[in-house]
Design an enzyme around this catalytic site. Structure first.
Site, PDB file in Angstrom:
ATOM      1  N   ASP A   1      35.011  40.742  46.585  1.00  0.00           N
ATOM      2  CA  ASP A   1      35.479  40.715  47.976  1.00  0.00           C
ATOM      3  C   ASP A   1      35.185  41.997  48.741  1.00  0.00           C
ATOM      4  O   ASP A   1      35.945  42.407  49.622  1.00  0.00           O
ATOM      5  CB  ASP A   1      37.000  40.409  48.028  1.00  0.00           C
TER       6      ASP A   1
ATOM      7  N   LYS B   1      30.282  41.208  50.545  1.00  0.00           N
ATOM      8  CA  LYS B   1      28.884  40.865  50.187  1.00  0.00           C
ATOM      9  C   LYS B   1      28.316  39.808  51.134  1.00  0.00           C
ATOM     10  O   LYS B   1      27.171  39.900  51.557  1.00  0.00           O
ATOM     11  CB  LYS B   1      28.821  40.347  48.736  1.00  0.00           C
TER      12      LYS B   1
ATOM     13  N   GLY C   1      34.040  33.532  47.160  1.00  0.00           N
ATOM     14  CA  GLY C   1      34.297  33.134  48.541  1.00  0.00           C
ATOM     15  C   GLY C   1      33.665  34.192  49.409  1.00  0.00           C
ATOM     16  O   GLY C   1      34.126  35.336  49.420  1.00  0.00           O
ATOM     17  N   HIS C   2      32.573  33.858  50.070  1.00  0.00           N
ATOM     18  CA  HIS C   2      31.825  34.847  50.855  1.00  0.00           C
ATOM     19  C   HIS C   2      31.953  34.512  52.335  1.00  0.00           C
ATOM     20  O   HIS C   2      31.607  33.406  52.759  1.00  0.00           O
ATOM     21  CB  HIS C   2      30.352  34.870  50.425  1.00  0.00           C
TER      22      HIS C   2
ATOM     23  N   GLN D   1      31.320  38.065  42.839  1.00  0.00           N
ATOM     24  CA  GLN D   1      32.330  38.899  42.173  1.00  0.00           C
ATOM     25  C   GLN D   1      31.950  40.383  42.312  1.00  0.00           C
ATOM     26  O   GLN D   1      31.332  40.745  43.304  1.00  0.00           O
ATOM     27  CB  GLN D   1      32.502  38.497  40.690  1.00  0.00           C
TER      28      GLN D   1
HETATM   29  P1  GDP Z   1      32.754  38.854  49.595  1.00  0.00           P
HETATM   30  O1  GDP Z   1      33.366  37.956  48.581  1.00  0.00           O
HETATM   31  O2  GDP Z   1      32.283  40.138  48.992  1.00  0.00           O
HETATM   32  O3  GDP Z   1      31.679  38.185  50.402  1.00  0.00           O
HETATM   33  O4  GDP Z   1      33.913  39.254  50.593  1.00  0.00           O
HETATM   34  P2  GDP Z   1      35.009  38.250  51.245  1.00  0.00           P
HETATM   35  O5  GDP Z   1      34.357  37.455  52.294  1.00  0.00           O
HETATM   36  O6  GDP Z   1      35.774  37.544  50.193  1.00  0.00           O
HETATM   37  O7  GDP Z   1      36.028  39.310  51.849  1.00  0.00           O
HETATM   38  C1  GDP Z   1      35.657  40.258  52.802  1.00  0.00           C
HETATM   39  C2  GDP Z   1      36.514  40.055  54.050  1.00  0.00           C
HETATM   40  O8  GDP Z   1      36.373  41.190  54.900  1.00  0.00           O
HETATM   41  C3  GDP Z   1      36.080  38.879  54.903  1.00  0.00           C
HETATM   42  O9  GDP Z   1      37.210  38.334  55.531  1.00  0.00           O
HETATM   43  C4  GDP Z   1      35.147  39.503  55.933  1.00  0.00           C
HETATM   44  O10 GDP Z   1      35.075  38.756  57.147  1.00  0.00           O
HETATM   45  C5  GDP Z   1      35.835  40.821  56.166  1.00  0.00           C
HETATM   46  N1  GDP Z   1      34.954  41.941  56.543  1.00  0.00           N
HETATM   47  C6  GDP Z   1      33.696  42.219  56.118  1.00  0.00           C
HETATM   48  N2  GDP Z   1      33.276  43.406  56.628  1.00  0.00           N
HETATM   49  C7  GDP Z   1      34.295  43.867  57.376  1.00  0.00           C
HETATM   50  C8  GDP Z   1      34.497  45.071  58.138  1.00  0.00           C
HETATM   51  O11 GDP Z   1      33.655  45.968  58.189  1.00  0.00           O
HETATM   52  N3  GDP Z   1      35.696  45.219  58.761  1.00  0.00           N
HETATM   53  C9  GDP Z   1      36.682  44.268  58.698  1.00  0.00           C
HETATM   54  N4  GDP Z   1      37.823  44.505  59.335  1.00  0.00           N
HETATM   55  N5  GDP Z   1      36.525  43.131  57.992  1.00  0.00           N
HETATM   56  C10 GDP Z   1      35.369  42.953  57.340  1.00  0.00           C
HETATM   57  P1  IMO Z   2      33.681  37.070  45.323  1.00  0.00           P
HETATM   58  O1  IMO Z   2      32.268  36.650  45.040  1.00  0.00           O
HETATM   59  C1  IMO Z   2      37.495  38.476  43.739  1.00  0.00           C
HETATM   60  C2  IMO Z   2      38.638  37.022  39.772  1.00  0.00           C
HETATM   61  C3  IMO Z   2      39.840  36.098  39.688  1.00  0.00           C
HETATM   62  C4  IMO Z   2      40.378  36.480  38.321  1.00  0.00           C
HETATM   63  C5  IMO Z   2      39.108  36.723  37.504  1.00  0.00           C
HETATM   64  C6  IMO Z   2      38.650  35.550  36.653  1.00  0.00           C
HETATM   65  O2  IMO Z   2      34.294  36.379  46.478  1.00  0.00           O
HETATM   66  O3  IMO Z   2      33.782  38.552  45.383  1.00  0.00           O
HETATM   67  P2  IMO Z   2      37.492  33.220  37.240  1.00  0.00           P
HETATM   68  O4  IMO Z   2      37.969  32.079  38.097  1.00  0.00           O
HETATM   69  O5  IMO Z   2      36.202  33.797  37.659  1.00  0.00           O
HETATM   70  O6  IMO Z   2      37.523  32.885  35.775  1.00  0.00           O
HETATM   71  O7  IMO Z   2      38.628  34.363  37.441  1.00  0.00           O
HETATM   72  O8  IMO Z   2      38.090  37.033  38.460  1.00  0.00           O
HETATM   73  N1  IMO Z   2      37.577  36.592  40.686  1.00  0.00           N
HETATM   74  C7  IMO Z   2      37.339  37.144  41.884  1.00  0.00           C
HETATM   75  N2  IMO Z   2      38.013  38.119  42.543  1.00  0.00           N
HETATM   76  N3  IMO Z   2      36.375  37.945  44.268  1.00  0.00           N
HETATM   77  C8  IMO Z   2      35.679  36.992  43.609  1.00  0.00           C
HETATM   78  O9  IMO Z   2      34.502  36.524  44.055  1.00  0.00           O
HETATM   79  C9  IMO Z   2      36.180  36.521  42.384  1.00  0.00           C
HETATM   80  N4  IMO Z   2      35.765  35.596  41.485  1.00  0.00           N
HETATM   81  C10 IMO Z   2      36.613  35.653  40.453  1.00  0.00           C
HETATM   82  O10 IMO Z   2      40.764  36.349  40.705  1.00  0.00           O
HETATM   83  O11 IMO Z   2      41.072  37.692  38.402  1.00  0.00           O
HETATM   84 MG    MG Z   3      35.134  36.929  48.251  1.00  0.00          MG
END
Ligand code: GDP
Ligand code: IMO
Ligand code: MG
Length: 431
Positions: A13, A16, A40-41, A224
């Site tokens: 998270d 990416k 979840g991206h 991840q």
């Molecule tokens: P990922 O799994 O690495 O793709 O990241 P996620 O989408 O799960 O979580 C990142 C969260 O931060 C999302 O809600 C994005 O919309 C938000 N986000 C990304 N870059 C920024 C930033 O520079 N500032 C803020 N405030 N939010 C951001």
């Molecule tokens: P993105 O790509 C954050 C965590 C779960 C748990 C552990 C194992 O959005 O960054 P799993 O279901 O993979 O067997 O769970 O890994 N986890 C993540 N945490 N971002 C993710 O993906 C994750 N994918 C798995 O919360 O701790």
């Molecule tokens: Mg994510």
């Protein structure tokens, strides 16, 4: 030609999805190499938010998107995601979304096993996403897995499902004490998926090789983060795949010599979802403030993310494990308004300073984070697009991260939107 890998440096998270979406403009092909719909991206374009769990984050930039052999794919979720994207006006077809014939299928019993096992473990649970990821990778390793190539060969598929269902049902009923699965129902349901996915199934390695030969740019999208890696993460509180950059090659069928750059995405602080060690975790008002301002809720499960200070020990670990050539710092805006900002620069263990991340969870639990304190800034930086415009203390913070990681900063993200970004050195121009 530039082929760049994007990986998370922390526990996922890091943002990416936003960075892959941003850089996909300069790529021809975007490929995911591991994980499944545990990811979840989030992408935000012109104020509209899109979340992808399986489809690579290059889809909004109308690029060829590939699901690599290292992925585990739940076909029901992929279908829903394709329908969701189409309903939002995104074009998705066998021409721009292709799936490796060697990618493994998440089967209904994988989800059931994941959920029932976590339930049995009580307070010792991993905190998985419950999406069947671990049980599916287990079957891949023990050679009981079912791949997309099997899905489109009906006799092979039926034979494999019947053989494996017998064993799974014994385990589901007698060990986990939960519902069993009906192989006939699975075969019928998956027959529908086969018809829908057959035109998408391809040899991803051959596709990428052709693109590379033609001088096109390929972006490898990690899911991840480094510290959720099955080998190098905080085992057993990890996911079940290799999340580090090296797996971009194994998970797609590309040789390491084709890679020209590896970008590590670093959230300006640290978060973690699920259980497991987190040395710089905050349990105070500052942690709550970061969680609220950063809207730190899981994009897959909606769980509240645990929040803490930036940890340079894990970042240095990520630099080494991935061979990072550059850093992207996201969510810098979230730290605005704090009087002081801390960075964990080492762990104190039995009176000594540890600079490297320990493998032992016992040692890790006994480690105390050692912090360096930097002055904060009060300005709202979300509208800024140039490095020079940032408050002096924000620049100091970024420079300190570069120093501690000995890795150059390439991009700073200051808000969720695609354009809400400061480009320091463009990855597709400098690598
Ligand atoms: P990922 O799994 O690495 O793709 O990241 P996620 O989408 O799960 O979580 C990142 C969260 O931060 C999302 O809600 C994005 O919309 C938000 N986000 C990304 N870059 C920024 C930033 O520079 N500032 C803020 N405030 N939010 C951001
Ligand atoms: P993105 O790509 C954050 C965590 C779960 C748990 C552990 C194992 O959005 O960054 P799993 O279901 O993979 O067997 O769970 O890994 N986890 C993540 N945490 N971002 C993710 O993906 C994750 N994918 C798995 O919360 O701790
Ligand atoms: Mg994510």
């Amino acid at each position: 030609m530039s082929n760049i890998i994007i990986v998370g440096t922390q526990w996922g998270d890091e943002g990416k999805g936003k960075i892959v979406d941003l850089l996909a403009e300069f790529a021809d092909v975007v490929v995911r190499f591991q994980g499944g719909n545990n990811a979840g991206h989030t992408m935000v374009v012109k104020g509209e938010q899109f979340i992808s769990h399986l489809v690579p984050s290059g889809i909004l930039q109308k690029k060829i998107c590939l699901l690599g052999n290292g992925m585990v794919v739940d076909p029901a979720v992929l279908l829903d995601e394709i329908d969701y994207l189409i309903s939002r006006g995104v074009s998705v077809s066998p021409d721009n979304l292709k799936i490796s014939e060697k990618a493994h299928l998440i089967m209904p019993y994988h989800n059931q096993i994941d959920i029932a096992r976590e339930g049995m473990k009580g307070h010792k649970k991993i905190g998985t996403t419950g999406r069947g990821i671990g049980p599916c990778y287990e079957d891949k390793a023990s050679r009981r897995g079912i791949r997309f190539i099997d899905l489109i060969e009906p006799e092979v598929f039926s034979e494999k499902v019947r053989a494996v269902a017998e064993e799974k049902n014994f385990y589901l009923k007698h060990y986990l004490g939960t519902e069993t699965v009906n192989p006939d129902q699975i075969i019928e349901q998956f027959g529908k998926y086969a018809a829908r996915f057959a035109p998408h199934v391809t040899n991803v390695s051959v596709e990428i090789h052709a693109a590379v030969k033609a001088g096109k740019n390929v972006l490898f999208e990690g899911a991840q983060g480094t510290h959720l890696d099955i080998d190098h993460g905080t085992y057993p509180y990890v996911t079940s795949s290799n999340t580090v950059a090296g797996n971009a090659c194994c998970g797609t069928g590309v040789g390491p010599k084709e890679i020209s750059g590896i970008l590590g995405i670093v959230k300006a602080y640290t978060t973690r979802v699920g259980e497991g060690p987190f040395p710089s975790e905050l349990f105070d008002d500052i942690g709550d403030r970061i969680q609220k301002k950063g809207a730190e809720f899981g994009a897959t499960t909606g769980r509240k993310r645990r929040c803490g200070w930036l940890d340079a020990v894990i970042l240095r670990n990520a630099v080494r494990l991935n061979g990072l050539t550059g850093l992207v710092i996201t969510k810098l805006d979230v730290l605005g308004g704090l009087e002081h900002i801390k960075i964990c620069i080492g762990y104190e263990y039995q009176g000594k300073m540890l600079h490297d991340f320990p493998a032992s969870l016992k040692i890790l639990a006994a480690c105390k984070p050692v912090y360096e304190t930097l002055p904060g800034w009060s300005e709202d930086i979300s509208g800024l697009r140039k490095m020079e415009e940032l408050p002096e203390n924000a620049k100091k913070y970024l420079r300190r991260i570069e120093e501690l990681t000995e890795t150059p900063l390439q991009i700073v993200s200051v808000s969720p939107g695609r354009e809400e970004t400061i480009i320091v050195k463009h990855p597709f121009e400098t690598v």
